[in-house]
Every structure is written in structure tokens, then in C-alpha cells.
Design an enzyme around this catalytic site. Structure first.
Site, PDB file in Angstrom:
ATOM      1  N   HIS A 302      -5.537   0.569   7.035  1.00  0.00           N
ATOM      2  CA  HIS A 302      -6.702   0.799   6.188  1.00  0.00           C
ATOM      3  C   HIS A 302      -7.691  -0.326   6.397  1.00  0.00           C
ATOM      4  O   HIS A 302      -7.291  -1.473   6.585  1.00  0.00           O
ATOM      5  CB  HIS A 302      -6.283   0.859   4.711  1.00  0.00           C
ATOM      6  CG  HIS A 302      -7.298   1.519   3.852  1.00  0.00           C
ATOM      7  ND1 HIS A 302      -8.374   0.842   3.326  1.00  0.00           N
ATOM      8  CD2 HIS A 302      -7.417   2.806   3.451  1.00  0.00           C
ATOM      9  CE1 HIS A 302      -9.103   1.681   2.632  1.00  0.00           C
ATOM     10  NE2 HIS A 302      -8.559   2.878   2.688  1.00  0.00           N
ATOM     11  N   ASP A 359      -2.964   8.908   2.761  1.00  0.00           N
ATOM     12  CA  ASP A 359      -2.715  10.145   3.504  1.00  0.00           C
ATOM     13  C   ASP A 359      -1.292  10.287   4.011  1.00  0.00           C
ATOM     14  O   ASP A 359      -0.908  11.361   4.465  1.00  0.00           O
ATOM     15  CB  ASP A 359      -3.680  10.233   4.699  1.00  0.00           C
ATOM     16  CG  ASP A 359      -5.101  10.470   4.227  1.00  0.00           C
ATOM     17  OD1 ASP A 359      -5.280  11.338   3.365  1.00  0.00           O
ATOM     18  OD2 ASP A 359      -6.015   9.785   4.705  1.00  0.00           O
TER      19      ASP A 359
END
Ligand code: ACO
Length: 430
Positions: A302, A359
């Protein structure tokens, strides 16, 4: 006032420094070009604050995420999605009376203009539901223009929040050739959506509580995430004073890509591929580490979180609850857990601070609900809707906000002279 000193071209410049409410420091370079003639260069915007915002706070190193000051863990476990929409957009949790009205409006405005049903007839059966969603949201501008007929922005905000679940469920019904199902006021946002997906004229569908609760949590977890690719797109488009629907439709398109919201679909495809290739997770991780393979461990890493994404932690636990309570055995969950274990103990991932992101586990939870893979990014978009709206509104309400217009560093050919086609030398191509 605190300042930062910049020495450039033999001159010294004092740049103002300010801090946010969580003590984040920013060096104000808004006059940099005017003062020095140079621009700041930061491809991917990793070091640039594009706005001041009072909506969401993230501390990626500590794994903190708060909406309007409330920790995500508390909202995800205790709130309902409609309440969180109100919080993000209106900056306070609604009292009982406000909430009753808000929730009722969200159901009553779920219906779409009957003319818009014709759009669904026109889309090919195999259309990706993100293509349908982006087109339908942009089309709302044609049905509910901002200033005409006394329409207010507030009304359009409700419309958008309410209708997005109808668009999403209808695109699924279209793909399976079943009649559309409309929402009922007695159900919550999450219950209504599941019923609109799975009820048929022959059989009612009462969403199991564990699934409605899990969907409610999923929507809350996705509701906002400050300046990510899609939200910044909404703000970028909105900065030109484009209307709410046009701006949010652009956000839907930005979300679609596999490095952003499309990653939840990509994760499931990756897990399926690993199983098809014999289920060797170690071999897959080894391939990811070879740069030339260009493969990535989807659902990992991320830009902001350099620690465990708090949303992934909540989803891992929710997956456990749903699979246990409903007695579901999904081989993809076993592969995901094994991949996580391998990656979190591998030097490559440790050195780069790569952890599971939102996700990694969301798709497995959607599968347990019976939602097809190509709808996953649409689910993300439904959840992100209040965040996009809150950012669009915040920007619209900021006095003197400027149109977004970054600069570039030109690296192309310098000036050259036009040669008429008859005199042009033969192209070297081929
Ligand atoms: N698998 C393998 N290696 C990775 C991964 C990954 N998932 N993510 C990052 N890396 C490596 C990069 O190869 C790079 O290595 P290097 O320094 O040796 O070149 C290093 O980690 C830094 O990666 P960047 O791409 O520079 O990180 P960036 O902040 O630009 O990208 C992103 C973040 C896009 C999320 C990235 O981690 C990624 O592609 N992840 C997989 C896709 C994904 O899950 N996206 C969803 C993100 S969450 C969301 O949008 C809702």
C-alpha cells in the site's frame, strides 16, 4: 510562524510550514514557481498534499484509520453503513430522528427513472458491471441536473447514494437474465442490496444476518480513504465545477484499475491460478520476487500503510466468522492464509513493509455472499460512494478553491520546422 529554508540558484527562500490537527507537517510550496521559477517534481504524488481535508485521518506507520475522528474498528463493529454515510458527508452521527429520515430517503430514492431501464437493455449481456456503473452514474446528470427545476445538491447526494445499489444489483440481474427487484423501506442498505441481488419473483430472499452484517462492515471499511487515486480523481474533476454525478463517475473509472479497486478481482483470479497450477504458494511467491516476471502479490502492499492495513485485519476476522457460521469451506481462503503466512515471513516483503491490504480478504467474503467476481469492484465503489461525495462537497464548500492544474517537466523534442509531406524523408519505421 515556522518556516523551512530553501536554497536554490544562490538565493534563500523561507517557505511557510503548517501542521494538521494530528501534527502532520506540511511545507507550503504553493508560491514556489512564482518565487523561484522552478516547480516541485513528485511523480505519483507520494509527497504532495493536494488539499486540506477534515474527513479522514490515516497514520500508515501505526495502522490507524479514522473517519471524522472515529476509529474504523469502532465504526465497522458497531455502526450501520447509512449512519457512516451521514457521518462522512455531514460531519456528525445522526440522532434517532435524523437517522430515521435519512434511511427512509435512501430507500425511497433507490428507484431509477423508468427511461433509464432502457440503458440496461442496450448494454451487451457480458458488459463489465463497472462500465455500466460509470455510465449510469454519469447519466444521472441528464435526469437530475444541478440547478434546474429547483434541484439542490443535497437531494442529488441522496439520489446518488440510494441509486448506486440499484444500478449495481440491476447490472447483475441483467447478466443472469432475471427480472429487477426493487428495495423495501423495512430493510437496511446492506439487506436491501442482498435481496435485490438474490430475490426472484418465484422465491423471496431473506438475507442471513451474518451476511448482512458482513456486507455492512465491508461497506463501512471501504467508505473513505483520503487522497487515493479515485478520490483525488473526483476532486480533480470536481475542481472544474463539474457536477456531482460527472465527478463521481470519473472516480468509478479510476477505481476500476487493477492497482486500485480492481485488485479485489485480481486477488481472486490470482488465487484461482495458484490452485489451477497445483497450489504451490511458495513457488508463486518466489515468482513474484523475480522482477522480470512482473508478477505482483495482489492484495499486498500500500502506498500509505507500511504496517498491517487495519481494514484487512477486520476482514480476515469477518471471513473467519462467516465461513464458520455458514459452514462454508472455500479453498481460496486456505491459499490466501498460506500466502499471507509465507509473505509476512519473507525478507522481500519484510524489507519493503508489504502487508495485506483491504483487497486481500474482501473478495473471499464477497464469494461467500454469492457475489460474482466481476462485481467485486462495484461493491468497492458502492462502499466508497459516501467518501467520494464527502470530498466533492468539501471541495465545493471551500471558498476560493482553485481548479487542479499540475505542471510537468517537458522532455520532448525542442522546436523544429514543419516539412510538407512531398518533401518529407521516408520514415525509418519498419
Ligand atoms: N507484490 C510484490 N512486490 C511489491 C508489491 C506486491 N504486491 N507491492 C509493492 N512491491 C514492491 C515493488 O516491486 C517495489 O520493489 P522495489 O523497491 O524493489 O522496486 C516496492 O515494493 C515498492 O513498490 P511501489 O510499486 O513503489 O509501491 P507503490 O506505493 O507505488 O504502490 C501499490 C502501491 C500499487 C498498492 C502496490 O503495492 C501494488 O501494486 N500492490 C498490488 C496491487 C494491490 O493490491 N492494489 C490495491 C491497493 S489498496 C487499494 O487501492 C484499495
Amino acid at each position: 510562524m515556522k518556516t523551512a529554508k530553501l536554497v536554490y540558484g544562490g538565493e534563500e527562500y523561507d517557505l511557510p510550514v503548517f501542521t494538521g490537527s494530528e501534527n502532520e507537517s506540511a511545507i507550503d510550496i504553493s508560491k514556489l514557481r512564482e518565487q523561484t521559477g522552478a516547480v516541485a517534481y513528485d511523480p505519483g504524488y507520494g509527497n504532495v498534499g493536494s488539499c486540506r481535508s477534515a474527513i479522514t485521518f490515516i497514520d500508515g506507520d501505526k495502522g490507524i484509520l479514522r473517519y471524522r475522528g472515529y476509529p474504523i474498528e469502532q465504526l465497522a463493529r458497531k455502526a450501520c453503513f447509512s449512519e457512516v454515510c451521514h457521518l462522512l458527508i455531514h460531519n456528525h452521527l445522526p440522532d434517532e430522528e435524523e437517522f430515521g429520515l435519512w434511511r427512509r430517503e435512501l430507500t425511497l430514492n433507490s428507484f431509477i427513472h423508468e427511461d433509464m431501464l432502457k440503458f440496461f437493455e442496450g448494454f451487451p449481456t457480458k458488459s463489465h458491471p463497472m462500465a455500466i456503473l460509470a455510465a449510469m452514474i454519469a447519466s444521472l446528470s441528464a435526469y437530475h441536473p444541478e440547478e434546474e427545476r429547483g434541484q439542490t445538491i443535497e437531494k442529488n447526494i441522496i439520489r446518488l447514494l440510494a441509486k448506486v445499489k440499484t444500478f449495481a444489483a440491476f447490472s447483475y440481474k441483467k447478466s443472469v437474465g432475471e427480472p429487477f427487484v426493487y428495495p423495501l423501506t423495512r430493510y437496511s442498505y446492506a439487506q436491501n442490496f442482498l435481496r435485490m441481488m438474490f430475490a426472484t419473483p418465484a422465491e423471496e430472499y431473506e438475507p442471513p444476518k451474518v451476511l448482512a452484517d458482513a456486507l455492512n462492515m465491508l461497506l463501512i471499511i471501504h467508505a473513505d480513504h483520503e487522497q487515493n487515486c479515485s478520490t483525488s480523481t473526483v476532486r480533480m474533476v470536481g475542481s472544474s465545477r463539474a457536477n456531482l454525478f460527472a465527478s463521481v463517475s470519473a472516480g468509478v473509472s479510476a477505481l476500476w484499475g487493477s492497482l486500485h479497486g480492481g485488485a479485489n478481482q485480481a486477488v481472486i483470479e490470482m488465487l484461482e491460478r495458484i490452485i489451477d497450477d497445483g497450489g504451490d504458494c511458495k513457488a508463486f511467491v518466489a515468482k513474484v520476487k523475480e522482477k522480470k516476471s512482473r508478477a505482483r502479490l495482489m492484495g499486498f502492499g500500500h502506498r500509505v500503510y507500511k504496517n498491517y492495513d487495519p481494514r484487512a485485519r477486520l476482514l480476515k476476522k469477518a471471513n473467519d466468522d462467516v465461513h464458520r457460521k455458514l459452514g462454508i469451506k472455500d479453498p481460496l481462503l486456505d491459499v490466501a492464509l498460506e500466502l499471507e503466512e509465507i509473505a509476512l515471513n519473507d525478507e522481500y516483503f519484510i524489507e519493503r513493509n508489504l502487508y495485506p491490504n483491504v483487497d486481500f480478504y474482501s473478495g473471499i467474503l464477497y464469494r461467500a455472499m454469492g457475489i460474482p467476481t466481476d462485481m467485486f469492484t462495484v461493491m468497492f465503489a458502492m462502499g466508497r460512494m459516501p467518501g467520494w461525495i464527502a470530498h466533492w462537497k468539501e471541495q465545493r464548500d471551500t471558498p476560493n478553491s482553485r481548479i487542479h492544474r499540475p505542471r510537468q517537466i517537458y522532455t520532448g523534442t525542442t522546436e523544429r520546422k514543419f516539412i510538407p509531406i512531398s518533401k518529407r524523408p521516408k520514415s525509418k519505421k519498419g
